[in-house]
Scaffold this motif. Structure first.
Motif, PDB file in Angstrom:
ATOM      1  N   TRP A 194       0.709  -1.118   0.081  1.00 35.57           N
ATOM      2  CA  TRP A 194       0.018   0.076   0.018  1.00 35.57           C
ATOM      3  C   TRP A 194       0.800   1.298  -0.070  1.00 35.57           C
ATOM      4  CZ3 TRP A 194      -5.301  -0.397  -0.116  1.00 35.57           C
ATOM      5  CH2 TRP A 194      -5.940  -1.645   0.313  1.00 35.57           C
ATOM      6  N   GLU A 195       0.163   2.463  -0.613  1.00 33.17           N
ATOM      7  CA  GLU A 195       1.049   3.424  -0.467  1.00 33.17           C
ATOM      8  C   GLU A 195       0.007   4.715   0.141  1.00 33.17           C
ATOM      9  OE1 GLU A 195       3.722   3.576  -4.482  1.00 33.17           O
ATOM     10  OE2 GLU A 195       1.558   3.934  -4.621  1.00 33.17           O
ATOM     11  N   ALA A 301      -5.840   6.754   4.188  1.00 39.12           N
ATOM     12  CA  ALA A 301      -5.699   7.503   2.887  1.00 39.12           C
ATOM     13  C   ALA A 301      -4.656   6.674   2.156  1.00 39.12           C
ATOM     14  CB  ALA A 301      -5.285   8.628   2.917  1.00 39.12           C
ATOM     15  N   LEU A 302      -5.035   5.432   1.586  1.00 36.40           N
ATOM     16  CA  LEU A 302      -4.008   4.418   0.987  1.00 36.40           C
ATOM     17  C   LEU A 302      -4.718   4.123  -0.443  1.00 36.40           C
ATOM     18  CD1 LEU A 302      -3.976   2.178   4.233  1.00 36.40           C
ATOM     19  CD2 LEU A 302      -2.135   3.714   3.332  1.00 36.40           C
ATOM     20  N   CYS A 303      -3.735   3.569  -0.976  1.00 34.61           N
ATOM     21  CA  CYS A 303      -3.942   2.958  -2.592  1.00 34.61           C
ATOM     22  C   CYS A 303      -2.930   1.971  -2.777  1.00 34.61           C
ATOM     23  CB  CYS A 303      -3.586   4.164  -3.588  1.00 34.61           C
ATOM     24  SG  CYS A 303      -4.006   3.632  -5.285  1.00 34.61           S
ATOM     25  N   ALA A 304      -3.475   0.737  -3.253  1.00 36.09           N
ATOM     26  CA  ALA A 304      -2.574  -0.270  -3.660  1.00 36.09           C
ATOM     27  C   ALA A 304      -1.610  -0.039  -4.764  1.00 36.09           C
ATOM     28  CB  ALA A 304      -3.511  -1.449  -3.915  1.00 36.09           C
ATOM     29  N   GLY A 314      -1.241 -11.603 -14.350  1.00 36.63           N
ATOM     30  CA  GLY A 314      -2.283 -11.615 -13.316  1.00 36.63           C
ATOM     31  C   GLY A 314      -3.798 -12.071 -13.682  1.00 36.63           C
ATOM     32  N   ARG A 315      -4.478 -12.718 -12.600  1.00 36.06           N
ATOM     33  CA  ARG A 315      -5.788 -13.269 -12.950  1.00 36.06           C
ATOM     34  C   ARG A 315      -6.684 -12.715 -11.609  1.00 36.06           C
ATOM     35  NH1 ARG A 315      -6.783 -16.539 -16.806  1.00 36.06           N
ATOM     36  NH2 ARG A 315      -5.061 -17.576 -17.778  1.00 36.06           N
ATOM     37  N   VAL A 316      -5.910 -11.696 -10.768  1.00 36.06           N
ATOM     38  CA  VAL A 316      -6.718 -11.210  -9.662  1.00 36.06           C
ATOM     39  C   VAL A 316      -6.625  -9.667  -9.901  1.00 36.06           C
ATOM     40  CG1 VAL A 316      -6.849 -11.051  -7.264  1.00 36.06           C
ATOM     41  CG2 VAL A 316      -6.061 -13.045  -8.197  1.00 36.06           C
ATOM     42  N   PHE A 317      -7.920  -9.118  -9.816  1.00 39.02           N
ATOM     43  CA  PHE A 317      -7.885  -7.780 -10.045  1.00 39.02           C
ATOM     44  C   PHE A 317      -8.547  -6.944  -8.639  1.00 39.02           C
ATOM     45  CE2 PHE A 317      -7.766  -9.551 -13.935  1.00 39.02           C
ATOM     46  CZ  PHE A 317      -7.195  -8.777 -14.888  1.00 39.02           C
ATOM     47  N   LEU A 318      -7.979  -6.094  -8.199  1.00 40.42           N
ATOM     48  CA  LEU A 318      -8.456  -5.412  -6.888  1.00 40.42           C
ATOM     49  C   LEU A 318      -9.654  -4.221  -7.564  1.00 40.42           C
ATOM     50  CD1 LEU A 318      -4.851  -4.802  -5.052  1.00 40.42           C
ATOM     51  CD2 LEU A 318      -6.408  -6.882  -5.209  1.00 40.42           C
ATOM     52  N   ALA A 319     -10.522  -4.049  -6.501  1.00 39.60           N
ATOM     53  CA  ALA A 319     -11.574  -3.246  -6.791  1.00 39.60           C
ATOM     54  C   ALA A 319     -11.936  -2.569  -5.524  1.00 39.60           C
ATOM     55  CB  ALA A 319     -12.507  -3.740  -7.494  1.00 39.60           C
ATOM     56  N   GLY A 320     -12.586  -1.389  -5.553  1.00 40.89           N
ATOM     57  CA  GLY A 320     -13.294  -0.817  -4.551  1.00 40.89           C
ATOM     58  C   GLY A 320     -12.056  -0.665  -3.080  1.00 40.89           C
ATOM     59  N   ASP A 321     -12.555  -0.791  -2.012  1.00 45.89           N
ATOM     60  CA  ASP A 321     -11.676  -0.777  -0.914  1.00 45.89           C
ATOM     61  C   ASP A 321     -10.502  -1.655  -0.824  1.00 45.89           C
ATOM     62  OD1 ASP A 321     -13.121   1.239   0.087  1.00 45.89           O
ATOM     63  OD2 ASP A 321     -13.939   0.186   1.894  1.00 45.89           O
ATOM     64  N   ALA A 322     -10.499  -2.809  -1.744  1.00 46.82           N
ATOM     65  CA  ALA A 322      -9.239  -3.647  -1.799  1.00 46.82           C
ATOM     66  C   ALA A 322      -8.094  -3.172  -2.569  1.00 46.82           C
ATOM     67  CB  ALA A 322      -9.864  -5.116  -2.316  1.00 46.82           C
ATOM     68  N   ALA A 323      -8.485  -1.926  -3.304  1.00 43.30           N
ATOM     69  CA  ALA A 323      -7.691  -1.206  -4.090  1.00 43.30           C
ATOM     70  C   ALA A 323      -7.234   0.403  -3.686  1.00 43.30           C
ATOM     71  CB  ALA A 323      -8.165  -1.026  -5.652  1.00 43.30           C
ATOM     72  N   GLN A 378      -5.274   7.120  -6.653  1.00 45.97           N
ATOM     73  CA  GLN A 378      -4.361   8.077  -6.096  1.00 45.97           C
ATOM     74  C   GLN A 378      -4.645   9.521  -5.847  1.00 45.97           C
ATOM     75  OE1 GLN A 378      -1.153   7.357  -8.862  1.00 45.97           O
ATOM     76  NE2 GLN A 378      -0.268   5.565  -7.351  1.00 45.97           N
ATOM     77  N   ARG A 379      -5.354  10.137  -7.044  1.00 42.14           N
ATOM     78  CA  ARG A 379      -5.849  11.265  -6.989  1.00 42.14           C
ATOM     79  C   ARG A 379      -7.026  11.674  -5.793  1.00 42.14           C
ATOM     80  NH1 ARG A 379      -9.789  13.799  -8.445  1.00 42.14           N
ATOM     81  NH2 ARG A 379     -10.479  11.859 -10.043  1.00 42.14           N
ATOM     82  N   VAL A 380      -7.901  10.504  -5.881  1.00 42.23           N
ATOM     83  CA  VAL A 380      -9.040  10.606  -4.991  1.00 42.23           C
ATOM     84  C   VAL A 380      -8.732  10.499  -3.620  1.00 42.23           C
ATOM     85  CG1 VAL A 380     -11.178   9.420  -4.430  1.00 42.23           C
ATOM     86  CG2 VAL A 380     -10.928   9.939  -6.660  1.00 42.23           C
ATOM     87  N   ARG A 381      -7.747   9.484  -3.549  1.00 36.05           N
ATOM     88  CA  ARG A 381      -6.980   9.461  -1.889  1.00 36.05           C
ATOM     89  C   ARG A 381      -6.540  10.791  -1.564  1.00 36.05           C
ATOM     90  NH1 ARG A 381      -1.356   6.839  -2.372  1.00 36.05           N
ATOM     91  NH2 ARG A 381      -1.075   8.881  -3.380  1.00 36.05           N
ATOM     92  N   ASP A 382      -5.840  11.538  -2.346  1.00 38.98           N
ATOM     93  CA  ASP A 382      -5.113  12.853  -1.765  1.00 38.98           C
ATOM     94  C   ASP A 382      -6.163  13.752  -1.630  1.00 38.98           C
ATOM     95  OD1 ASP A 382      -2.810  11.385  -1.963  1.00 38.98           O
ATOM     96  OD2 ASP A 382      -2.039  11.987  -3.749  1.00 38.98           O
TER      97      ASP A 382
END
Length: 653
Positions: A194-195, A301-304, A314-323, A378-382
């Motif tokens: 996470w960042e 305030a995190l982003c994967a 990759g076969r797994v995609f993150l979405a919503g709060d997982a991302a 990232q922008r929405v987080r900031d």
């Protein structure tokens, strides 16, 4: 399943919150078999998100739930203002009130950008709507009380171990997995970091039933912020918003109250402490409050670091709060999650069903889920973190309040604000509060942030109009997104601009003048299962759609003619005189207000190609016979927009 080799489904979804349910509905609309696993017995019991911007409501329209949302959302008379008060008690005073989210002075501005309206509906009421729709479309594929305990990624599939309520475990396989578990561990288990900033503020919230509308000074204020100098600043004192059900009645109305924990609060902030804080903030004598549920949470305030488990394979995609974990100030978290899967599922649809054009298949296209959506996250987080801090750094500072002050100093500062005879510090504070509202526009009047985002990497043919105009004005002089104002454009990467279109219909209700017409938005022309070509002269583009031996992209491109004013009949006749193939028949719609030329920036012969998610993939300002008249030209454009090899460069425009 007891078979040692489980059946493989095209897609599995981990998580049955709004993002997971929206994913399921989109997959069902694409006719993709899938399974969804949710560890809880049903939908959420504690309110979370509540505000949905135009982009999200447009997706609700695609999902087939817009009507249900409209029926249950907050009435427009109750969702367009916000205000700050010291309390609701006998001595409570209003500090300032302002318009927000398309209310008051912003009503016309918000009404012109979309066929849908900004809507407020608590998540506890949205999720059942999504669940009902998901089950209608996939009754055998939605599993509650099903906890995913392990996800293992192999070369050609993902293994998902699911534990049921009786403790039994079943292994499922899926070609792809959408991780929408609310950030509850799947991202970490995949080794994706996470960042951002973690555990910024310790918060508590309470879902209550109480007759607060009887004491509320103005229920038009959807969110009320409290600033009591004796209890701390605006975040510490708390905020309140209504939850319905609508229309609100004293005996049934529900509210959410939330606040930050103060240093003096007990370490165990139980229900008793929560109720005491609520009563201390509201200051309403003899208020009868029924506490329905409480929640303890931290503002993050995190982003994967990546949205796809492995780039290229990759076969797994993150979405919503997982991302992304977004502070709620600005109501952008759930909106961003819904918009994530709207971007993802159409790409999965092509990857699962599409013809393989090269060894990589659609892997390059699937990678764009990360390159397009992660910068948005990232922008929405900031932006949301900035909105949070603005309450303390802007409003509290304007009022002269500070956590380093004594209680007496904070009380004195607030008294001076209300003292109209104080032409010194009091007058300065009143001006500062007025000025603070401009800064807080980033939370309450932010069409640029809500719907003005775009994907700058989509530029198939080197269209330089974006760079030349700071992307149509949506970037400021420093190259940063202009968050307040929205600048519609057909520059590649932008969302197709909205305008109303009409045409005659053979059946249906009559208008007042006796003519039968159908009225839709340009956004209603977008097809989630293919591309749309919009042009005022569709007959010019027949050769570009045709290829020797048939069009490899099949029925992927649908042509729509848009005529402006009196030219409608000419275009309609021209299109009928030059009938296209059945796969590419042309709809013709009339732009009665004549806005399409200026809004699109095209000459009559120009064209715009729109992706399934409503994003402009390509455009040309005018038709060039030498470039665009060659058979199969648009096939090349589509293949390049899908990042498939074998598609020659269409040529500079």
């Amino acid at each position: 399943m007891t078979d040692s080799t489980p059946r493989t489904y095209p897609v599995a979804i981990v998580g049955g919150g709004p993002v997971g349910l929206a994913s399921s509905i989109l997959l069902s609309l694409c006719k993709i078999p899938h399974k969804l696993f949710e560890r809880y017995p049903s939908t959420s019991i504690h309110p979370k998100a509540c505000g949905y911007n135009h982009r999200t409501v447009e997706i609700f329209r695609l999902l087939g739930i817009e009507k249900d949302v409209i029926e249950q959302r907050a009435p427009k008379a109750l969702d367009g203002h916000t205000a700050w008060y010291t309390s609701f008690g006998p001595n409570g005073r209003q500090i300032v009130q302002r318009d927000a989210w398309g209310g008051g002075e912003y009503a016309d501005e918000y009404a012109t950008v979309s066929p849908c309206a900004y809507s407020i509906l608590p998540q506890i009421r949205l999720e059942p709507i999504l669940k009902k729709r998901a089950l209608e479309l996939n009754p055998e594929g939605i599993f509650y009380n099903a906890e995913v305990v392990e996800v293992e990624e192999a070369e050609k599939f993902v293994s998902i171990t699911v534990r049921s309520s009786d403790g039994g475990e079943t292994v499922y396989r899926a070609g792809y997995c959408i991780a929408a578990d609310g950030g509850r561990g799947l991202t970490d288990s995949l080794g994706i970091g996470w960042e951002g900033e973690r555990d910024i503020i310790d918060m508590v919230s309470a879902h209550v039933r109480a007759p607060l509308s009887s004491h509320h000074p103005d229920t038009r204020n959807f969110i009320t912020w409290f600033v009591n100098p004796r209890l701390g600043g605006s975040i510490g004192t708390g905020y309140l918003y209504h939850l319905g059900p609508y229309p609100m009645k004293p005996e049934t109305e529900e509210w959410l109250f939330a606040c930050a924990l103060n240093p003096s609060d007990p370490k165990r902030f139980d229900e008793s402490a929560m109720q005491m804080r609520l009563l201390d903030t509201l200051q309403i004598p003899n208020l009868n409050v029924e506490l329905i549920s409480t929640s303890h949470w931290y503002v993050n305030a995190l982003c994967a670091k990546r949205y796809r488990s492995k780039f290229g394979t990759g076969r797994v995609f993150l979405a919503g709060d997982a991302a992304h974990r977004i502070p709620p100030w600005g109501a952008l978290g759930l909106n961003t999650g819904i918009q994530d899967v709207h971007n993802l599922v159409w790409k999965l649809n092509l990857a699962i069903k599409g013809k393989v054009y090269d060894s990589q298949g659609f892997n390059h296209l699937l990678d764009t889920y990360d390159t397009e959506r992660r910068p948005i996250g990232q922008r929405v987080r900031d932006t949301s973190l900035h909105n949070l801090r603005s309450h303390a750094l802007v409003m509290d500072t304007a009022l002269g309040l500070s956590p380093t002050n004594t209680t007496e100093e904070n009380v004195k500062a607030m008294d001076s604000f209300f003292d109209k005879t104080d032409t010194g510090e009091g007058e300065a504070r009143r001006k500062a509060v007025d000025k603070a509202q401009k800064i807080l526009d980033g939370e309450f009047h932010a069409l640029g942030a809500e719907i003005g985002w775009f994907y700058p990497d989509i530029n198939i043919n080197g269209d330089d109009s974006g760079e030349a105009t700071r992307h149509g004005g949506q970037l400021n002089e420093d190259g940063v997104l202009e968050t307040i104002n929205y600048h519609p454009s057909t520059i590649p990467g932008y969302h197709l601009p909205h305008l109303w279109l009409e045409r005659e219909q053979t059946e249906g209700p009559e208008t007042n003048n006796g003519c039968k017409t159908t009225r839709i938005s340009t956004r209603d022309l977008v097809r989630y299962d293919g591309f749309v070509l919009l042009t005022s002269q569709p007959e010019l583009w027949q050769a570009a759609l045709a290829t020797e031996g048939g069009l490899d992209i099949g029925g992927l491109v649908h042509v729509v003619g848009i005529s402006s004013g009196p030219s409608h009949e000419e275009i309609k006749k021209s299109s009928q005189d030059k009938i296209m193939s059945d796969a590419h028949s042309t709809d013709v719609w009339n732009d009665l207000d004549g806005k399409w030329p200026s809004l699109s920036g095209l000459q009559p012969s120009g064209a715009v190609l729109v992706r399934p998610d409503g994003i402009v993939a390509w455009r040309t300002l005018e038709f060039d016979e030498g470039k665009h008249g060659a058979p199969g030209f648009l096939r090349k454009v589509v293949l390049r927009s899908l990042l498939l090899d074998g598609a020659d460069t269409p040529g500079e425009e």
